[in-house]
Design a protein around this motif. Structure first.
Motif, short mmCIF file in Angstrom:
data_model
loop_
_atom_site.label_atom_id
_atom_site.label_comp_id
_atom_site.label_asym_id
_atom_site.label_seq_id
_atom_site.Cartn_x
_atom_site.Cartn_y
_atom_site.Cartn_z
N SER A 1 0.81 -1.21 -0.09
CA SER A 1 0.05 0.09 -0.01
C SER A 1 0.99 1.43 -0.01
CB SER A 1 -0.91 -0.02 1.19
OG SER A 1 -1.92 -1.26 1.21
N GLU A 2 2.08 1.17 0.08
CA GLU A 2 3.28 2.18 0.17
C GLU A 2 2.85 3.18 1.20
OE1 GLU A 2 3.92 2.31 -4.81
OE2 GLU A 2 2.15 3.45 -4.06
N THR A 3 2.46 2.59 2.30
CA THR A 3 2.19 3.48 3.44
C THR A 3 3.35 4.44 4.11
OG1 THR A 3 0.54 1.69 4.33
CG2 THR A 3 1.12 3.56 5.82
N HIS A 4 4.53 3.85 4.01
CA HIS A 4 5.59 4.49 4.55
C HIS A 4 5.90 5.69 3.78
CE1 HIS A 4 9.13 5.87 6.63
NE2 HIS A 4 9.81 5.68 5.57
N ILE A 5 5.80 5.54 2.35
CA ILE A 5 6.44 6.25 1.43
C ILE A 5 5.24 7.55 1.42
CG2 ILE A 5 6.54 6.91 -1.00
CD1 ILE A 5 7.59 4.03 -1.51
N ASN A 6 4.03 7.27 1.49
CA ASN A 6 3.03 8.28 1.56
C ASN A 6 2.93 9.11 2.75
OD1 ASN A 6 1.16 8.17 -1.17
ND2 ASN A 6 1.73 6.02 -0.67
N GLN A 7 3.39 8.62 4.04
CA GLN A 7 3.54 9.28 5.32
C GLN A 7 4.79 10.21 5.20
OE1 GLN A 7 4.19 6.13 7.96
NE2 GLN A 7 1.82 5.86 8.48
N GLN A 8 5.87 9.76 4.58
CA GLN A 8 7.05 10.55 4.30
C GLN A 8 6.78 11.88 3.17
OE1 GLN A 8 8.78 9.55 6.56
NE2 GLN A 8 10.51 9.54 5.58
N SER B 1 4.86 14.20 5.47
CA SER B 1 5.69 14.91 6.44
C SER B 1 6.29 15.96 6.06
CB SER B 1 6.53 13.74 7.12
OG SER B 1 7.50 13.41 6.35
N CYS B 2 6.57 16.01 4.77
CA CYS B 2 7.58 17.10 3.91
C CYS B 2 6.39 17.87 3.61
CB CYS B 2 8.46 16.60 3.05
SG CYS B 2 9.76 15.47 3.73
N HIS B 3 5.52 17.63 2.73
CA HIS B 3 4.70 18.56 1.97
C HIS B 3 3.30 18.87 2.42
CE1 HIS B 3 7.38 18.18 -1.40
NE2 HIS B 3 7.41 16.75 -1.05
N GLY B 4 2.80 18.07 3.52
CA GLY B 4 1.49 18.17 4.19
C GLY B 4 0.57 17.32 3.61
N GLY B 5 -0.58 17.39 3.99
CA GLY B 5 -1.90 16.62 3.53
C GLY B 5 -2.40 17.54 2.65
N TYR B 6 -3.71 16.94 1.88
CA TYR B 6 -4.44 17.74 1.03
C TYR B 6 -4.99 19.07 1.51
CZ TYR B 6 -3.64 13.66 -2.15
OH TYR B 6 -3.25 12.71 -2.92
N GLU B 7 -5.39 18.94 2.90
CA GLU B 7 -5.76 20.23 3.13
C GLU B 7 -4.79 21.34 3.20
OE1 GLU B 7 -8.92 21.01 4.19
OE2 GLU B 7 -9.64 19.14 3.39
N GLU B 8 -3.34 20.97 3.36
CA GLU B 8 -2.49 22.09 3.20
C GLU B 8 -2.26 22.41 1.79
OE1 GLU B 8 -1.85 20.10 7.33
OE2 GLU B 8 -2.32 19.31 5.23
N LEU B 9 -2.23 21.30 0.96
CA LEU B 9 -1.90 21.39 -0.34
C LEU B 9 -2.94 22.07 -1.47
CD1 LEU B 9 0.06 18.14 -0.88
CD2 LEU B 9 0.90 20.37 -1.04
N ILE C 1 -6.31 10.34 -1.15
CA ILE C 1 -5.81 9.16 -1.69
C ILE C 1 -4.32 9.17 -1.66
CG2 ILE C 1 -7.60 8.88 -3.48
CD1 ILE C 1 -5.79 10.02 -5.77
N ASN C 2 -3.50 7.96 -1.85
CA ASN C 2 -2.12 8.13 -1.90
C ASN C 2 -1.40 9.16 -2.92
OD1 ASN C 2 -1.85 5.97 -0.05
ND2 ASN C 2 -1.65 4.24 -1.37
N CYS C 3 -0.47 9.73 -2.31
CA CYS C 3 0.51 10.50 -3.37
C CYS C 3 0.93 9.67 -4.25
CB CYS C 3 1.32 11.37 -2.50
SG CYS C 3 0.79 12.07 -0.72
#
Length: 588
Positions: free
Chosen positions: A51-58, A61-69, A86-88
């Motif tokens: 599910s690429e969970t860690h990559i998406n958390q990373q 952590s740098c760019h913010g979630g969709y609310e911030e973007l 959804i997943n980045c």
């Protein structure tokens, strides 16, 4: 020693992407600017889970979630879409060409970094029968009680219901994010006997729901399944509300004699609202969901009972999971051109409103083990897909008050007829298309219509004459059509086409029109099931441990589905399938 090993892995990882900088990919950028492979990987060169969970958390952590973007300045904001959170990595790829996932359906002129990187073959481009058999020979690498295949509305409802019944559940989804066709559903959910109907003083009966559904399906439906759909529909609405979905708005869809379609009160599209809520509910109830994981084989024992599945995952490869119960919720085959050409050749060149994931996987899986099919060659064309697009113009637009006219500006059928009749009527018109026409009253009332405007799909004018000129309709004919319709609406009697419900007139400028044509929308047939959502074999006996719900099944809708019955199907039978699967898995 550990440091030396880690350093070696980092060096190996960097070496593997040493030429990537020339390709300008995302991994190369991060390796140079964000501290190497560990910017995305726990172990350099490996992905922690499919599910690429860690990559998406990373990423977040740098760019913010969709609310911030979110960026209100953008005309089309990819970080603020109906797809939700959804997943980045659905769009942003590390070691290959990044792509705008939106353009699987749309054609936005959106720029994305690293879209000139090397394009790789899709990980799930083929089904490798040799590797499937090797996974079976190796045996299961893990055990669960219930496997659910496909994370749309039916899948989520089945998984949550099974989990609440006490079963251990794994939900598999082949796509990089969940939702399926349900994520594209705009209308709502049909139900009878709800508090919403009572609050709106709507008289309705279970028998009316049954009669409308059977009539709409040309009486090819399985009456036992339709009875359950109607009888448990109010319970389905209550279930969704218990999970956090607001369904307080009430509309009428084509083929229904009363207002029966329940929708979010804020005017948002029903499908995305339901899916985003189900995602949160699945997380709340600890339903394990694995993305990028396609189930490619149902495994039976010598007694022809389900004992597990073979999964092909993006990173883990092929492996077998043991399970006593499997629920197929993979949707239909509306985006599988080969299956469409085989089952319904006359539709082979027709556009499709379906998600690209609707490729008939569940039907293939079930047929391979001898499951029976029902009405498999029947496909529903939705009458109002945006012309030259794959964007569905919801039936709710007509239900709320829009009229439908041909290229000349004349009405030609009741807007609230069934989808099959409306589609057939449009295909007999000049140019085989139609216009939906409405005014500012509807525009303000239906949030989804403003979404179509945002996508540039609407024509707009301050007068009916102006709208006629913009759309190349005959001015006098369109003006006459609108004048007559307003009179019918005022008197409550549509003398032209006997439309039963006319909630709005067309008197308040500006006026709008959207061009539509029929497109593949719903595959009516599929796996045969009984009232417990058990899949039946060719002798109509249940296949022990196999269940199905939603568009992968046949029998519920007959030859034609009424608007609002798809979500009802996924909720009612999804929940039944999950409960039945849990009960089977827990038998000793």
């Amino acid at each position: 020693m550990k440091f030396a090993l880690l350093s070696g892995l980092v060096i190996a990882c960097l070496a593997s992407i040493g030429n990537a900088s020339a390709a300008n990919d995302l991994a190369s950028f991060h390796s140079k600017n964000q501290g190497g492979c560990t910017a995305c990987h726990i172990t350099p060169g490996k992905v922690s889970d499919d599910s690429e969970t860690h990559i998406n958390q990373q990423c977040k952590s740098c760019h913010g979630g969709y609310e911030e973007l979110k960026d209100a300045k953008l005309e089309i904001d990819p970080h603020n879409s109906h797809l939700g959170d959804i997943n980045c990595t659905s769009c942003h790829k590390g070691h290959e060409q990044s792509k705008v996932y939106c353009n699987e359906c749309h054609s936005f002129d959106l720029k994305i970094p690293f879209n000139d990187a090397k394009k790789k073959a899709a990980w799930d481009a083929k089904w490798d029968q040799e590797k499937i058999q090797q996974a079976i020979a190796k045996g299961p690498v893990e055990t669960t009680e219930v496997v659910v295949v496909g994370a749309g509305s039916a899948g989520y409802n089945a998984a949550i219901a099974a989990k609440q019944a006490g079963a251990k559940v794994i939900l598999f989804e082949k796509a990089p994010f969940s939702g399926g066709n349900s994520m594209l559903a705009a209308g709502g959910m049909n139900a009878v006997g709800t508090p919403q109907q009572k609050a709106h003083h709507v008289e309705d009966k279970v028998q009316w729901f049954v009669e409308d559904t059977m009539k709409g399906g040309r009486y090819a439906n399985d009456p036992k399944l339709v009875d359950i759909l109607a009888q448990r529909s109010a319970e389905g609405v209550k279930w969704l509300e218990s999970l956090g979905v607001n369904m307080d708005d009430l509309k009428r869809s084509g083929g229904a004699r009363v207002d029966r379609t329940h929708r979010p009160a804020d005017g948002r599209s029903a499908g995305p609202t339901i899916i985003q809520t189900l995602r949160k509910a699945a997380a709340k109830f600890d339903v394990e969901t694995r993305l990028n994981s396609r189930v490619e084989k149902l495994v039976l024992n010598d007694d022809r009972q389900i004992v597990g599945v073979v999964v092909h995952a993006k990173y883990s490869g092929y492996y077998m999971v043991a399970a006593k119960s499997v629920v197929l919720t993979t949707g239909g085959y509306g985006y599988n051109k080969e299956m469409i050409a085989y089952y319904r050749p006359t539709f082979k060149d027709m556009t499709s409103s379906n998600n690209i994931t609707a490729t008939g996987d569940g039907i293939t899986l079930a047929k391979e083990i001898g499951a029976s099919m029902t009405d498999i060659d029947w496909i529903q064309a939705h009458p109002t897909v945006g012309m030259d697009s794959r964007i569905l113009i919801s039936e709710t637009v007509r239900g709320v008050g829009a009229i439908m006219v041909n290229a000349k500006g004349q009405r030609f059928i009741s807007e609230l007829t069934t989808r099959d009749r409306a589609s057939d009527a449009i295909l007999k018109q000049p140019g085989k298309f139609a216009w939906l026409v409405f005014d500012n009253q509807l525009y303000k009332k239906a949030k989804m219509v403003r979404g179509y405007d945002h996508l540039g799909m609407l024509k707009k004018a301050d007068t009916i004459d102006g709208l006629a000129k913009l759309t190349n309709m005959d001015t006098q004919l369109l003006q006459g059509t609108v004048t007559n319709y307003n009179q019918y609406q005022q008197s409550g009697d549509d003398k032209a086409f006997h439309r039963e419900d006319m909630p709005l007139n067309l008197t308040q400028p500006p006026y709008y029109a959207v061009k539509v044509a029929p497109g593949i929308h719903h595959t009516m047939g599929g796996v045969a099931i009984d009232t417990k959502a058990e899949v039946l074999d060719l002798q109509s006996w249940p296949i022990k441990g196999l269940f199905a719900a939603g568009e992968v099944t046949g029998g519920v809708h007959g030859y034609n589905r009424l608007g609002g019955n798809a979500i009802a199907d996924t909720v009612v039978f999804g929940k039944i399938a999950g409960e039945s699967a849990a009960a089977n898995a827990q038998q000793k």
